[in-house]
Design a protein around this motif. Structure first.
Motif, PDB file in Angstrom:
ATOM      1  N   ARG A 355       0.835  -1.189   0.000  1.00 51.17           N
ATOM      2  CA  ARG A 355       0.000   0.000   0.000  1.00 51.17           C
ATOM      3  C   ARG A 355       0.885   1.260   0.000  1.00 51.17           C
ATOM      4  O   ARG A 355       2.092   1.175   0.218  1.00 51.17           O
ATOM      5  CB  ARG A 355      -0.916   0.040   1.230  1.00 51.17           C
ATOM      6  N   ALA A 356       0.267   2.413  -0.228  1.00 49.47           N
ATOM      7  CA  ALA A 356       0.973   3.693  -0.153  1.00 49.47           C
ATOM      8  C   ALA A 356       0.574   4.400   1.144  1.00 49.47           C
ATOM      9  O   ALA A 356      -0.483   4.116   1.706  1.00 49.47           O
ATOM     10  CB  ALA A 356       0.633   4.561  -1.357  1.00 49.47           C
ATOM     11  N   VAL A 357       1.428   5.297   1.591  1.00 50.38           N
ATOM     12  CA  VAL A 357       1.177   6.021   2.841  1.00 50.38           C
ATOM     13  C   VAL A 357       1.380   7.516   2.624  1.00 50.38           C
ATOM     14  O   VAL A 357       2.398   7.929   2.073  1.00 50.38           O
ATOM     15  CB  VAL A 357       2.105   5.538   3.978  1.00 50.38           C
ATOM     16  N   SER A 358       0.374   8.294   3.060  1.00 53.16           N
ATOM     17  CA  SER A 358       0.510   9.745   3.136  1.00 53.16           C
ATOM     18  C   SER A 358       0.708  10.071   4.616  1.00 53.16           C
ATOM     19  O   SER A 358      -0.215   9.938   5.420  1.00 53.16           O
ATOM     20  CB  SER A 358      -0.740  10.438   2.598  1.00 53.16           C
ATOM     21  N   LEU A 359       1.911  10.483   4.988  1.00 53.65           N
ATOM     22  CA  LEU A 359       2.282  10.630   6.392  1.00 53.65           C
ATOM     23  C   LEU A 359       2.494  12.105   6.757  1.00 53.65           C
ATOM     24  O   LEU A 359       3.359  12.767   6.190  1.00 53.65           O
ATOM     25  CB  LEU A 359       3.577   9.856   6.679  1.00 53.65           C
ATOM     26  N   THR A 412      -0.955  24.157  -0.027  1.00 56.91           N
ATOM     27  CA  THR A 412      -2.116  23.821   0.803  1.00 56.91           C
ATOM     28  C   THR A 412      -2.248  22.317   0.968  1.00 56.91           C
ATOM     29  O   THR A 412      -1.744  21.524   0.159  1.00 56.91           O
ATOM     30  CB  THR A 412      -3.401  24.363   0.169  1.00 56.91           C
ATOM     31  N   LEU A 413      -2.943  21.931   2.038  1.00 53.62           N
ATOM     32  CA  LEU A 413      -3.184  20.516   2.293  1.00 53.62           C
ATOM     33  C   LEU A 413      -4.021  19.904   1.185  1.00 53.62           C
ATOM     34  O   LEU A 413      -3.761  18.769   0.746  1.00 53.62           O
ATOM     35  CB  LEU A 413      -3.891  20.349   3.648  1.00 53.62           C
ATOM     36  N   GLY A 414      -5.003  20.632   0.693  1.00 51.92           N
ATOM     37  CA  GLY A 414      -5.851  20.117  -0.393  1.00 51.92           C
ATOM     38  C   GLY A 414      -5.040  19.836  -1.654  1.00 51.92           C
ATOM     39  O   GLY A 414      -5.220  18.806  -2.313  1.00 51.92           O
ATOM     40  N   GLU A 418      -4.403  16.203  -3.551  1.00 53.80           N
ATOM     41  CA  GLU A 418      -4.666  15.986  -4.987  1.00 53.80           C
ATOM     42  C   GLU A 418      -3.436  15.388  -5.672  1.00 53.80           C
ATOM     43  O   GLU A 418      -3.532  14.447  -6.465  1.00 53.80           O
ATOM     44  CB  GLU A 418      -5.046  17.316  -5.647  1.00 53.80           C
ATOM     45  N   THR A 419      -2.254  15.932  -5.350  1.00 50.47           N
ATOM     46  CA  THR A 419      -1.010  15.417  -5.933  1.00 50.47           C
ATOM     47  C   THR A 419      -0.767  13.975  -5.515  1.00 50.47           C
ATOM     48  O   THR A 419      -0.357  13.118  -6.326  1.00 50.47           O
ATOM     49  CB  THR A 419       0.179  16.293  -5.501  1.00 50.47           C
ATOM     50  N   THR A 420      -1.039  13.684  -4.226  1.00 46.12           N
ATOM     51  CA  THR A 420      -0.828  12.328  -3.710  1.00 46.12           C
ATOM     52  C   THR A 420      -1.719  11.326  -4.432  1.00 46.12           C
ATOM     53  O   THR A 420      -1.268  10.240  -4.857  1.00 46.12           O
ATOM     54  CB  THR A 420      -1.113  12.296  -2.194  1.00 46.12           C
ATOM     55  N   VAL A 457     -11.756  13.193  -2.273  1.00 45.99           N
ATOM     56  CA  VAL A 457     -10.381  13.010  -2.739  1.00 45.99           C
ATOM     57  C   VAL A 457      -9.972  11.555  -2.578  1.00 45.99           C
ATOM     58  O   VAL A 457      -9.548  10.902  -3.530  1.00 45.99           O
ATOM     59  CB  VAL A 457      -9.417  13.931  -1.974  1.00 45.99           C
ATOM     60  N   PHE A 458     -10.106  11.033  -1.372  1.00 49.52           N
ATOM     61  CA  PHE A 458      -9.766   9.631  -1.119  1.00 49.52           C
ATOM     62  C   PHE A 458     -10.998   8.761  -1.330  1.00 49.52           C
ATOM     63  O   PHE A 458     -12.132   9.207  -1.146  1.00 49.52           O
ATOM     64  CB  PHE A 458      -9.220   9.473   0.304  1.00 49.52           C
ATOM     65  N   ASP A 459     -10.801   7.488  -1.704  1.00 44.69           N
ATOM     66  CA  ASP A 459     -11.937   6.619  -2.003  1.00 44.69           C
ATOM     67  C   ASP A 459     -12.077   5.536  -0.942  1.00 44.69           C
ATOM     68  O   ASP A 459     -11.392   5.549   0.076  1.00 44.69           O
ATOM     69  CB  ASP A 459     -11.809   6.022  -3.408  1.00 44.69           C
ATOM     70  N   ALA A 460     -12.978   4.575  -1.214  1.00 44.73           N
ATOM     71  CA  ALA A 460     -13.328   3.569  -0.212  1.00 44.73           C
ATOM     72  C   ALA A 460     -12.178   2.640   0.104  1.00 44.73           C
ATOM     73  O   ALA A 460     -12.203   1.954   1.128  1.00 44.73           O
ATOM     74  CB  ALA A 460     -14.538   2.764  -0.687  1.00 44.73           C
ATOM     75  N   ARG A 461     -11.164   2.570  -0.753  1.00 42.72           N
ATOM     76  CA  ARG A 461     -10.035   1.678  -0.477  1.00 42.72           C
ATOM     77  C   ARG A 461      -9.051   2.298   0.510  1.00 42.72           C
ATOM     78  O   ARG A 461      -8.201   1.607   1.069  1.00 42.72           O
ATOM     79  CB  ARG A 461      -9.288   1.377  -1.782  1.00 42.72           C
TER      80      ARG A 461
END
Length: 530
Positions: A355-359, A412-414, A418-420, A457-461
């Protein structure tokens, strides 16, 4: 986000609305509990204020009466001071008269002394005359003696001559006796004159001393008169001030009565507020029941959903296998507790699992700790960043600039989210940091955003984990995230020992406190028994 991802996110979005509503309700309930506590405190203070105001009214009334008495006394003392000033002035005038009289007596004494001195001179002249008479008498006696001797030598005519000589001798003796008596009288007069002069000199000295004393008395009377006058003026000022103070105290007493009335009115208002709060509590309970019912299906689905391996020994079992995939979790940590090792291990384990992680790192989670965690996997930290498996959001300015490390001071966090999403090619574990959000955008903006940056932005997975520092994040904001979470973990330190507890979760063992031990190498954290 592709079309399939958006379709997958739509059911989760509806479920999240209920979860967010539950979180908002938890915020309201937390705030309501705080309000209840504050109302109780205000109620106590209002009661105390009412009692204090009543006491102040009594005390000010008593003070007002006392001030009026003081004003009356000050007026009386002022009048007495005025009379004393008049008497002091009269005493000064009498002393001045006495001084003038003494001056007159001194002048008369000096005149008498001068006349006595003149009398002494006359007596001295009489004494000189008597001395001449004495000499004449002596010479007469000598002549009489010579005459007697000559008469004895003479013949028949000597008898008459002898008689004359005897008479002269007798007259000389009588003159001598009279001169002696006069001399004795003059001696007595001289002695009396000397005594008179001495007495006059002594009297003059006494008069001078008395005049000095009178002068001193006049100076003292002047000082007393001045002091009495100043005192009279001061007491007059005090009298005026006390009159004004009496008026002021009456006004204060009236104000205090008004305050007491308002304090009682506040008590009545608080009673109404407490009644409304009781009704609100009942309504919140009903809303909680409705939301719990609406959330039951979602939680049932979550209980059957796959879990995300955490990589921390003992924590997977406690959480029923890990974090629910597609769910939202919260880790809250108190003062003295550390979550850096846990987050580093969780990040490395998740990336190693594909998996990927946004930390969003905590203020103390540095690159070295995270790099050490990756050394226990088949992928390094540098490779995870380069291959779009790891995205680091730097909210505290502790990371250096490089690929997939985003300085939220400049973007910005948003935009970072989006980039992630555009770069990742695997489901995400999004590790958020509420303290960091507050540091970056401010507390008010963080409150307004809540889960807004994740919505659409993020989905159900994707799985979301928000990390909350109880010492840095306000309780109401923490209550929202905890209330909206599917799983909540709390960790704290007591007497040098760190503990961990799963507070809420559709799976796992909730309500059980476990010991936490740490090591300097991966896996960094172990969750033990009770």
């Amino acid at each position: 986000m592709n079309r399939e991802q958006r379709q997958q996110s739509e059911p989760a979005g509806g479920d999240r609305t209920v979860a967010n509503a539950q979180g908002a309700l938890d915020v309201v309930q937390t705030a309501a509990e705080t309000v209840d506590g504050e109302l109780a405190a205000i109620d106590d203070r209002a009661s105390e204020q009412a009692a204090d105001a009543a006491w102040v009214v009594d005390e000010v009334s008593a003070l007002s009466a006392t001030i009026e008495e003081i004003a009356a006394t000050a007026t009386e003392v002022s009048e007495q001071s005025d009379r004393a000033a008049e008497q002091a002035s009269d005493g000064r005038a009498a002393a001045q008269d006495a001084l003038e009289t003494m001056d007159d007596v001194r002048a008369v004494s000096q005149e008498v002394a001068a006349e006595v001195d003149a009398l002494r001179d006359r007596i001295d002249r009489i004494a000189d005359a008597l001395a001449g008479i004495d000499r004449i008498a002596d010479q007469t006696n000598m002549l009489a003696l010579n005459a007697s001797i000559e008469a004895a030598r003479a013949d028949t005519d000597a008898g008459g001559f002898a008689v004359v000589a005897d008479e002269i001798k007798q007259l000389a003796e009588e003159s001598q006796e009279q001169a002696d008596d006069i001399d004795d009288a003059l001696g007595a007069v001289r002695q009396a004159t000397d005594d008179t002069v001495g007495e006059l000199e002594h009297a003059t000295e006494e008069i001078d001393a008395g005049a000095d004393q009178v002068a001193d008395a006049m100076a003292s009377l002047d000082a007393v008169a001045d002091t009495v006058q100043e005192t009279a003026d001061g007491i007059a000022s005090v009298s005026t001030a006390t009159d004004e103070q009496a008026s002021t105290s009456e006004a204060v007493a009236h104000r205090c009565e008004t305050v007491a009335e308002r304090a009682h009115a506040i008590e009545d208002d608080l009673a109404s507020i407490r009644h409304a709060r009781d009704e609100q509590t009942a309504m919140l309970g009903e809303i909680d029941d409705v939301l719990s019912t609406a959330d039951a299906d979602r939680r049932a689905k979550l209980a059957d959903a796959p879990t995300l391996e955490l990589g921390v020994p003992g924590l997977n079992d406690l959480c029923g296998g890990g974090f629910v995939v597609g769910g939202q979790a919260v880790i809250r940590y108190g003062e003295g507790a550390s979550v850096d090792g846990l987050l580093a291990q969780l990040t490395a384990t998740t990336v190693a699992a594909g998996r990927a992680v946004s930390l969003t790192a905590t203020p103390t989670l540095d690159r070295s700790t995270l790099s050490t965690a990756f050394e226990a996997t088949d992928l390094s930290l540098t490779e995870a960043l380069a291959e779009d498996r790891l995205f680091v959001l730097d909210m505290f300015g502790t990371w250096s600039d490089e690929y997939n490390v985003f300085d939220l001071g400049r973007t910005t966090l948003g935009a970072v989210n989006e980039t992630t999403v555009a770069r990742r090619d695997a489901p995400l574990l999004v590790v958020g940091n509420i303290e960091g959000e507050m540091e970056t955008v401010g507390e008010q903006a963080a409150r307004e955003a809540r889960y807004e940056n994740d919505d659409g932005v993020f989905d159900a997975r994707d799985t979301v984990l928000n990390v909350i520092s109880d010492t840095a994040v306000p309780e109401t904001l923490a209550a929202f995230y905890a209330g909206a979470a599917d799983q909540t973990i709390e960790t704290w330190q007591t007497d040098g020992q760190q503990y961990l507890e799963l507070r809420q979760s559709p799976i796992g063992t909730t309500g059980s406190r476990r010991r936490v031990s740490t090591t300097p190498r991966p896996p960094f954290v172990r969750v033990g028994g009770r």
